[in-house]
Design a protein around this motif. Structure first.
Motif, short mmCIF file in Angstrom:
data_model
loop_
_atom_site.label_atom_id
_atom_site.label_comp_id
_atom_site.label_asym_id
_atom_site.label_seq_id
_atom_site.Cartn_x
_atom_site.Cartn_y
_atom_site.Cartn_z
N ASP A 234 0.82 -1.22 0.00
CA ASP A 234 0.00 0.00 0.00
C ASP A 234 0.85 1.26 0.00
O ASP A 234 0.58 2.20 -0.75
N LYS B 56 2.60 1.54 -3.42
CA LYS B 56 1.66 1.96 -4.47
C LYS B 56 1.42 3.46 -4.41
O LYS B 56 1.41 4.13 -5.44
N ARG C 93 0.50 -17.13 -5.64
CA ARG C 93 -0.71 -16.78 -4.90
C ARG C 93 -0.92 -17.69 -3.68
O ARG C 93 -1.25 -17.22 -2.60
N ILE D 39 -6.02 -11.71 0.69
CA ILE D 39 -6.38 -11.02 -0.54
C ILE D 39 -6.93 -12.01 -1.56
O ILE D 39 -6.49 -13.14 -1.65
N SER D 40 -7.90 -11.55 -2.31
CA SER D 40 -8.54 -12.41 -3.31
C SER D 40 -7.61 -12.62 -4.51
O SER D 40 -6.62 -11.90 -4.68
N VAL E 70 -7.44 -9.40 -6.67
CA VAL E 70 -6.59 -8.39 -6.05
C VAL E 70 -5.12 -8.81 -6.14
O VAL E 70 -4.25 -7.99 -6.43
N LYS F 193 -3.76 -8.15 -9.65
CA LYS F 193 -3.58 -6.71 -9.88
C LYS F 193 -2.33 -6.20 -9.16
O LYS F 193 -1.54 -5.46 -9.73
N ARG F 194 -2.15 -6.59 -7.91
CA ARG F 194 -1.00 -6.15 -7.13
C ARG F 194 0.30 -6.72 -7.68
O ARG F 194 1.30 -6.02 -7.78
#
Length: 155
Positions: free
Chosen positions: A85, A88, A106, A113-114, A117, A120-121
């Motif tokens: 965070d 970013k 993952r 986190i899904s 998400v 994307k991250r």
């Protein structure tokens, strides 16, 4: 990314904040550099960020947070651990730093986190790092050694 003379810090970021911090500390020891955790510095500066948010609002919190990260980015000869965070929001402040992304599959990320998400991250960090280190096992010293090996590509 410039040449070696322009690099002042090494920023380590990962979706696994705890591992990122521990690897950064080991790396700093191995490279005889200073170590800083952006999150810890923010918590130290603000004492209790949640109280600041509740009493002063998000704009004030972000302003103070940015000030701490800007200060951190101005350090020299430092390994900086930063969470997703903060990275970013403030990655542009680290233009004179080597940015290392510790990438996990993952299923190895222990937080909640899904998949969407995560993707994307992972994409954002991959695109904004100078070096991506793929991590299969959480071995701090081994990971620090991989980073040192790969840093030769930047200097």
């Amino acid at each position: 990314m410039g040449n070696k003379q322009n690099l002042i810090n090494i920023v380590v970021v990962s979706l696994d904040e705890k591992f990122c911090k521990s690897v950064s500390s080991v790396l700093a020891s191995k490279l005889d550099m200073f170590f800083a955790s952006c999150k810890d510095l923010i918590e130290y500066d603000l004492i209790n960020p949640k109280d600041v948010l509740d009493k002063c609002g998000i704009e004030y919190l972000k302003k103070r947070e940015k000030g701490v990260v800007e200060n951190c980015a101005s350090y020299e000869n430092t390994i900086i651990a930063i969470n997703y965070d903060l990275f970013k929001d403030y990655f542009q402040l680290f233009s004179k730093s080597a940015i290392i992304y510790l990438a996990f599959p993952r299923e190895k990320i222990s937080n909640t986190i899904s998949n969407i998400v995560f993707e994307k991250r992972d994409k954002f960090l991959s695109e904004n790092a100078n070096i991506k280190i793929n991590i299969e096992k959480k071995l701090k010293v081994n990971t620090a050694n991989k980073i040192i090996e790969r840093l030769g590509e930047l200097v």
